[in-house]
Structure formats: C-alpha cells, structure tokens
Motif scaffolding. Structure first.
Motif, short mmCIF file in Angstrom:
data_model
loop_
_atom_site.label_atom_id
_atom_site.label_comp_id
_atom_site.label_asym_id
_atom_site.label_seq_id
_atom_site.Cartn_x
_atom_site.Cartn_y
_atom_site.Cartn_z
N LEU A 522 0.91 -1.78 -0.42
CA LEU A 522 -0.18 -0.40 -0.18
C LEU A 522 0.92 0.88 -0.19
O LEU A 522 2.25 1.21 0.83
CB LEU A 522 -1.17 0.13 1.44
N ASP A 523 0.13 2.30 -0.52
CA ASP A 523 1.70 3.67 -0.43
C ASP A 523 1.39 4.12 0.39
O ASP A 523 0.17 3.98 1.53
CB ASP A 523 0.59 4.40 -1.98
N PRO A 524 2.11 5.26 1.37
CA PRO A 524 2.46 5.47 2.35
C PRO A 524 1.58 6.62 2.70
O PRO A 524 0.61 7.12 1.87
CB PRO A 524 3.82 6.78 1.94
N GLY A 528 -4.98 0.91 5.87
CA GLY A 528 -5.10 -0.23 5.07
C GLY A 528 -6.22 -0.89 6.07
O GLY A 528 -6.87 -0.68 7.38
N SER A 529 -7.17 -1.39 5.07
CA SER A 529 -8.13 -2.08 5.47
C SER A 529 -9.47 -3.52 4.38
O SER A 529 -8.60 -4.03 4.23
CB SER A 529 -9.57 -1.21 5.56
N LEU A 530 -10.03 -3.53 4.89
CA LEU A 530 -10.46 -4.90 4.32
C LEU A 530 -11.19 -5.01 2.99
O LEU A 530 -10.50 -5.44 2.12
CB LEU A 530 -11.76 -5.83 4.77
N ALA A 531 -11.66 -3.75 2.60
CA ALA A 531 -12.26 -3.00 1.41
C ALA A 531 -10.74 -2.79 0.89
O ALA A 531 -10.61 -3.25 -0.46
CB ALA A 531 -13.43 -1.80 2.10
N ALA A 532 -9.54 -1.88 1.06
CA ALA A 532 -8.78 -1.58 0.28
C ALA A 532 -8.29 -2.90 -0.02
O ALA A 532 -7.89 -2.66 -1.58
CB ALA A 532 -7.93 -0.79 1.43
N CYS A 533 -7.66 -3.98 0.46
CA CYS A 533 -7.42 -5.33 -0.02
C CYS A 533 -7.87 -5.44 -0.81
O CYS A 533 -7.67 -6.72 -1.51
CB CYS A 533 -6.65 -5.88 1.14
N ARG A 534 -9.12 -5.92 -0.97
CA ARG A 534 -9.40 -6.50 -1.79
C ARG A 534 -9.40 -5.82 -2.71
O ARG A 534 -9.87 -6.78 -4.27
CB ARG A 534 -11.48 -6.64 -1.00
N GLU A 535 -10.21 -4.90 -3.00
CA GLU A 535 -10.03 -3.56 -4.50
C GLU A 535 -8.73 -3.26 -4.59
O GLU A 535 -9.03 -3.11 -6.03
CB GLU A 535 -10.49 -2.36 -3.72
N ASP A 536 -7.78 -3.28 -4.50
CA ASP A 536 -6.24 -2.96 -4.88
C ASP A 536 -5.69 -4.18 -5.24
O ASP A 536 -5.43 -5.28 -4.57
CB ASP A 536 -5.17 -2.60 -3.68
N SER A 549 9.05 0.62 5.65
CA SER A 549 9.83 0.90 7.07
C SER A 549 8.35 1.86 8.19
O SER A 549 7.24 0.75 7.60
CB SER A 549 9.73 2.97 6.47
N LYS A 550 8.58 1.88 9.24
CA LYS A 550 7.59 1.91 10.59
C LYS A 550 5.95 2.75 9.83
O LYS A 550 6.15 3.80 9.79
CB LYS A 550 7.91 2.79 11.04
N GLY A 551 4.96 2.04 9.95
CA GLY A 551 3.81 2.00 9.39
C GLY A 551 3.49 1.39 7.87
O GLY A 551 2.45 2.33 7.80
N ARG A 552 4.26 1.07 7.01
CA ARG A 552 3.90 1.03 5.92
C ARG A 552 2.93 -0.38 5.94
O ARG A 552 3.12 -1.26 7.06
CB ARG A 552 5.39 0.48 4.93
N GLN A 553 2.82 -0.83 5.19
CA GLN A 553 1.29 -1.57 5.16
C GLN A 553 1.64 -2.89 3.95
O GLN A 553 1.47 -1.89 3.10
CB GLN A 553 0.00 -1.35 5.23
N THR A 560 -6.17 -19.63 -1.30
CA THR A 560 -7.06 -20.21 0.05
C THR A 560 -7.96 -19.27 0.39
O THR A 560 -9.14 -19.94 1.66
CB THR A 560 -6.03 -21.08 1.92
N GLY A 561 -7.61 -18.07 0.23
CA GLY A 561 -9.33 -17.80 0.25
C GLY A 561 -9.31 -16.85 2.15
O GLY A 561 -10.24 -15.83 1.78
N HIS A 562 -8.16 -16.28 2.21
CA HIS A 562 -7.59 -15.50 3.96
C HIS A 562 -7.00 -14.06 2.85
O HIS A 562 -6.43 -14.19 1.65
CB HIS A 562 -6.80 -16.10 4.79
N LEU A 563 -7.34 -13.03 3.92
CA LEU A 563 -6.39 -11.93 3.62
C LEU A 563 -6.15 -11.45 4.74
O LEU A 563 -6.72 -11.77 5.96
CB LEU A 563 -8.37 -10.49 3.52
N GLY A 564 -5.08 -10.90 4.96
CA GLY A 564 -4.41 -10.51 6.23
C GLY A 564 -3.37 -9.11 5.61
O GLY A 564 -3.47 -8.60 4.05
N LEU A 565 -3.47 -8.24 6.90
CA LEU A 565 -2.66 -7.02 6.61
C LEU A 565 -1.47 -7.20 7.23
O LEU A 565 -2.16 -6.91 9.25
CB LEU A 565 -3.89 -5.47 7.10
N LEU A 566 -0.62 -6.54 7.25
CA LEU A 566 0.68 -6.42 7.65
C LEU A 566 0.80 -5.04 7.53
O LEU A 566 1.03 -4.09 6.75
CB LEU A 566 1.87 -7.32 7.23
#
Length: 598
Positions: A522-524, A528-536, A549-553, A560-566
């Motif tokens: 994701l851009d600085p 990040g959210s479920l919707a953002a990860c689904r759409e990007d 860097s610290k704070g980047r996602q 298998t159908g799971h989504l994660g946000l780091l």
C-alpha cells in the motif's frame, strides 16, 4: 523477455531470409525476416497494424510439450506484461496455450552487448557506467513485478541509441524445471551464473546483482570475470575462487567487486549500484548523450534500424484446397450472390494482427430497387377481400372510402389524427406502467406478473457478511521463517520455500508462495482495511524489506481465501544475531473466494 539476438555484421546477416523450415505467419503476424535463434527458440521480425516493428519469439516445440513449462511460461508472461520500464523491451502480445507458444515484444534496433564486444572490443568506462546504471533501472522494475531474471548476460542486453534494453527476463525460470533440462539442454550461461545458482540453491534478486557485476566486467575488459572453458570448470571457479579483475579500470573496481560477493546478502542494492555509478562518473550527474556509445557500435544501430519492409500479403498456398473452393466472382448488379462464401482464413490475418490490409475506399450507398409484389390475375381479383379491422378496441369500423369529394378526404384525415392521439396515449401509459414495475423490482419489491397471474419472485439473497478481523500484535518474523494465516495462534514457523502463505525469505523480501497467493504494498499514508485489500490490484509475489519502513502496510492474499494486513512496527537491531521484522497482523479468514474458484 524478448530474445532479439542476431550475429554481428551487415543487414544481410542481421535480417536473415525465411527458409522452408520457417513459418510465414504467426497468429496473423506476417514475418519479414529471421533475427536469430537460441536454445529456447527462434526470433522473427514482424510488424503491428500501425507499422511498428516487433520481435516474435517462437518457443521450441519440445518445451511446448512440457506442461510444467507451459504453466511457468504463462505465469512469467503475465508478470512480464506488467513490466513497463525505460530500459526493457515491453511484452505486447503472447500465446501460451497454442500448439507452439510464442510472445512478441517491441523490436529494439541495436546489437547485443555480446555482439558489440566481439566485433569492436571493450567499451570505454563512461559507456560502461551508463550501461550498468540503465541495467540497474531495468532490474528495479523487473524485480518489482516479482520476476528474477536468472539469465542476465551480454547477449540479453541490447544497445539502443537511447540506452540499454534488458530482454528475456523470466524465460529461464519457465524452462528450469522442465524434463529437458536434464537431457542435454542448458538453461542459463555458466560464465554469468551466481554461486548459489551454480550450486543449485535458491535463486533471488541478489542473483541478478551478481550477474550484473559479471556483465560490467565483461563490458569493460572483453572477457568473463571467471574465465572461459568447460562449464564445469567455470562453475567451480564461480563457487570457490575469486574473479580475475586485473583488467577492470580502477573507477569500476568497487562496483564490480561488491556485486561479485559470494554472499548474496553482501551484494549492493539497486539504489547503491546507481550511487556507485554516479560516484565513478566524471560528470556531476549521470546524463546519457546521444553518442553514449563508440562510433562503430552506433553504426551497427543504424544497420539494424533499416529493417526490411513488411510483407504486404501472405504468399499464395502451394497446394490447392481440397474442399472444392472456387474464387469469388466479381459482383455485378444483376448477378445473384454466390451459393457459398470463400473460406476467410487464407485472405488476411485476424483484425488487429500484422500489417493492416490494403485500404479499400468506401462505396457510395445505393438505394436498393423496389421489390415487385406479385398481383393476382384480374379474373380472380374478387376472390379475396380482407375485412377491415377496427383501429383500436371499441372503435367503429371504418367506412368504405367515398369516391370523389373533399368531405371524404377530410373525414379520413380526422380519423387518422384521432387514432394517433388515442393510440399514442395508450402506448405511453403502458410504457410508464412497465417502467414503474421495473423500478419496484429494482428497489426490492420483487413483484412479477406471471402468466398465471399474481405470482411473486423471491428476493435476491443478501450478501455474505464480512468476516470479523483477528488481530495479532508484535510478531517477530525472522528471515527463513513463515506464517500461516489460518492458524489460531499465529506464530512463525521455520521454512521459507514450501508453498507457504507468507514467508520472510533470506533474500530479504516478504514472499507470497502459496498457489494464487499475492501481495500488495500500500502507498504511504494509505489506510489498510479489508475493503482496501480486496479492491487493490497492484499484485506482486514479493516485497523487498528495503522498501518498507515503520507504519507501511502490506496486504496478503492467500490462495486459500484468507486476507491479511501487515503493519510494519520495526526491524531487528544491527547487533542482533537474527534478522527479523516486527509486524502487527490482522487476519480476515475466508474473506475472498479461494484461488481454485476465482
């Protein structure tokens, strides 16, 4: 991923005529000449409909018969089509499913670095610095698309008037696991392999950095850094001995030495390579003038720019068709159309492929002649007389027309006006009611008038509710370990190369290895959210840690159908015995359709 290779010399050698073993068209592209051949296949010159020259690489039939090659080839072509760099040849078309796979890239009018060095000797230092800086930019976009070149060598670097072009990225990976690699077909050039590649260990982006150092040494000296000879001898020296850099100019020594480090982790990053080129440059900034190459090499570019003209029409068939085909006769005004149309396949390639067909000016429109309606003989004219029907329900039957007189004509005109007003009003009411019913259905009313009367359709099922997020704070993911998002207790497990959902590779990048798995950086400042990860959809297979860097996602999409946000919270200290990245991980289980059902 292009393969525009040809031998040195004049245009007769660059553009070889087609022979009986060569096709005349590839999927509608008319072939003008053969550019070269290699271990993976042959390369031909063709043109787009707008007249732009393209290079078409046709893969050897033996590779096309290997299903694992086809799978990898399709994957690499899809990734390569996302590579849009100034120093790469873009992939513009491909067919990975046909009887013989092929791909088309923009044609680069320039010799390969290998041809230029063989014909004219080593390049001057200033040209080598501009060459390596351009290649580093090419590797930046190639690695950003999740591709490791694996076969970076002088013959895969073309010298154009405005800079180098890196080609053939990804093909070596497609061929690496085929059955042919164990039966005498060599993928990769031993003189330009990295130690981990020669030893059969995992290949990473750092492998391309080692090859970049070898290319720099070759361009500056005219000889490979680890010498020549049998492949076994060269590979042994790459793994166990130091390179021979005695002929490398002093201004290039630091750049080449750091790139040729045996340890992948000790090699410089791409920004560091560009900085080293800048520091060794005599000017204050790196600028690429029009004459960045020596005169003899520039003359070779002129020769290759004079590409032969495209063939205007495919050659006629040498064998007459066996289906009784006869050419279509010219159209005459009084002639009936032919009984069967001619087969279109031999006339011209499909629209959008190959040179455009000859322009045909539009013909002026002609009003078709009136169709003669048969009239019954006069003797039987009284046998049939249709009964006039009322103009609308309840309307009086029209009277027989009055013979002569102005009053009859006025009455007929008045009746026509009444019908128009009444009939048009009825049609408007009917259409309005129909639109009203459609609007009610769109708003969820679900009303439907069936033939039986009064029936109602069931409402649409409601959308599946979003899964609840599960948060895992402060996970230290060590290099060489992986995470499985479906685990209740999300703990790093040892292993970095086994189809895992997310791993921290020792090549210093996060890797989505599972079938259908992908990452999105994701851009600085982007939340990040479920919707953002689904759409990007800016998908990649790996994200290098030096981009974080610290704070980047980073969004993790598993097969298998799971989504994660780091969310990056930090990195291991310099004096730490282990290298790790600290993450907050949010998991949405079963948030998307699995890769097998997409």
């Amino acid at each position: 991923m292009s393969g525009q290779q040809s031998g040195p010399g004049g245009s007769a050698q660059v553009f070889q005529p087609l022979t009986g073993d060569d096709p005349t068209t590839i999927a509608g592209y008319r072939l003008a000449a053969k550019l070269g051949a290699g271990g993976m296949g042959k390369v031909y010159l063709s043109y787009t409909p707008g007249g732009r020259p393209v290079a078409i690489k046709v893969i050897r039939p033996e590779f096309g018969e290997d299903q694992e090659f086809r799978r990898r080839f399709a994957q690499e072509v899809q990734s390569a089509q996302r590579v849009q760099g100034l120093f790469t040849a873009p992939v513009i078309d491909a067919d990975t499913d046909g009887a013989q796979p092929w791909l088309a890239t923009a044609y680069v009018p320039g010799p390969s670095l290998a041809d230029a060095v063989v014909a004219h000797g080593a390049l001057p230092v200033e040209a080598v610095l501009l060459l390596i800086a351009g290649m580093a930019e090419a590797l930046h976009v190639i690695h950003g698309a999740g591709i490791v070149h694996r076969d970076l060598k002088p013959s895969n670097v073309l010298l154009a008037a405005d800079g180098p072009r890196v080609i053939d990225f990804g093909i070596a990976y497609a061929a690496d696991a085929t059955s042919l690699t164990g039966s005498g077909v060599t993928i990769g050039t031993p003189s330009f392999m990295a130690p981990e590649q020669a030893a059969g260990r995992k290949v990473t982006a750092a492998t391309d950095i080692f090859a970049l150092g070898q290319v720099a040494a070759y361009a500056a000296t005219g000889s490979p850094a680890f010498g020549e000879g049998t492949s076994h001898g060269v590979l042994y020296r790459i793994v166990h001995e130091e390179p021979d850099l005695g002929g490398v100019p002093p201004r290039l020594t630091e750049l080449v030495t750091r790139c040729l480090a045996k340890d992948p982790g000790a090699r410089p990053s791409i920004p560091e390579i560009i900085a080293l080129c800048q520091a060794a440059n005599a000017e204050t900034v790196l600028r690429r003038p029009e004459d960045w190459l020596p005169g003899p090499v520039a003359a070779d570019i002129t020769v290759r720019a004079a590409a032969p003209a495209p063939v205007q029409a495919p050659p006629p068939p040498t064998v007459a068709p066996s289906v009784g085909y006869t050419p279509t006769a010219p159209v005459r005004p009084a002639a009936a159309p032919p009984a069967a149309a001619a087969p279109p396949a031999a006339a011209a390639p499909p629209p959008g492929y190959g040179p455009a067909p000859a322009y045909q000016p539009p013909q002026p429109y002609r009003t078709p002649p009136p169709v003669a309606v048969p009239v019954p003989p006069a003797a039987h004219a009284h046998a049939y007389a249709p009964t006039p029907m009322p103009a609308y329900p309840g309307a009086p039957a029209p009277r027989p027309p009055q013979r002569g007189g102005r009053r009859g004509a006025l009455a007929a005109l008045a009746a026509a006006l009444v019908f128009t007003v009444v009939g048009g009003g009825a049609a408007y009411v009917a259409l309005k009611d129909d639109d009203k019913d459609k609007g009610q259905q769109a708003q969820g009313g679900g009303r439907s008038d069936n033939a039986g009367g009064g029936g109602q359709s069931s409402p649409e099922p409601s959308a599946k509710a979003d899964p609840k997020p599960v948060d895992h704070k402060g996970i230290n993911l060590t290099a060489g370990y992986h995470l499985t998002l479906s685990d209740d207790s999300l703990r790093p497990q040892q292993g970095e190369d086994g189809g895992y959902e997310l791993s921290y590779d020792t090549g210093w990048y996060l890797d989505a290895e599972s079938q259908g798995g992908q990452l999105v950086l994701l851009d600085p400042g982007q939340e990040g959210s479920l919707a953002a990860c689904r759409e990007d959809t800016r998908f990649t297979q790996n994200v290098y840690v030096n981009k974080l860097s610290k704070g980047r996602q980073v969004c993790v999409i598993t097969g298998t159908g799971h989504l994660g946000l780091l969310t990056v919270q930090g990195f291991s200290p310099e004096d730490s015995p282990s290298k790790y990245i600290t993450l907050d991980v949010t998991v949405w289980r079963n948030a998307i359709r699995p890769a097998s059902g997409r």
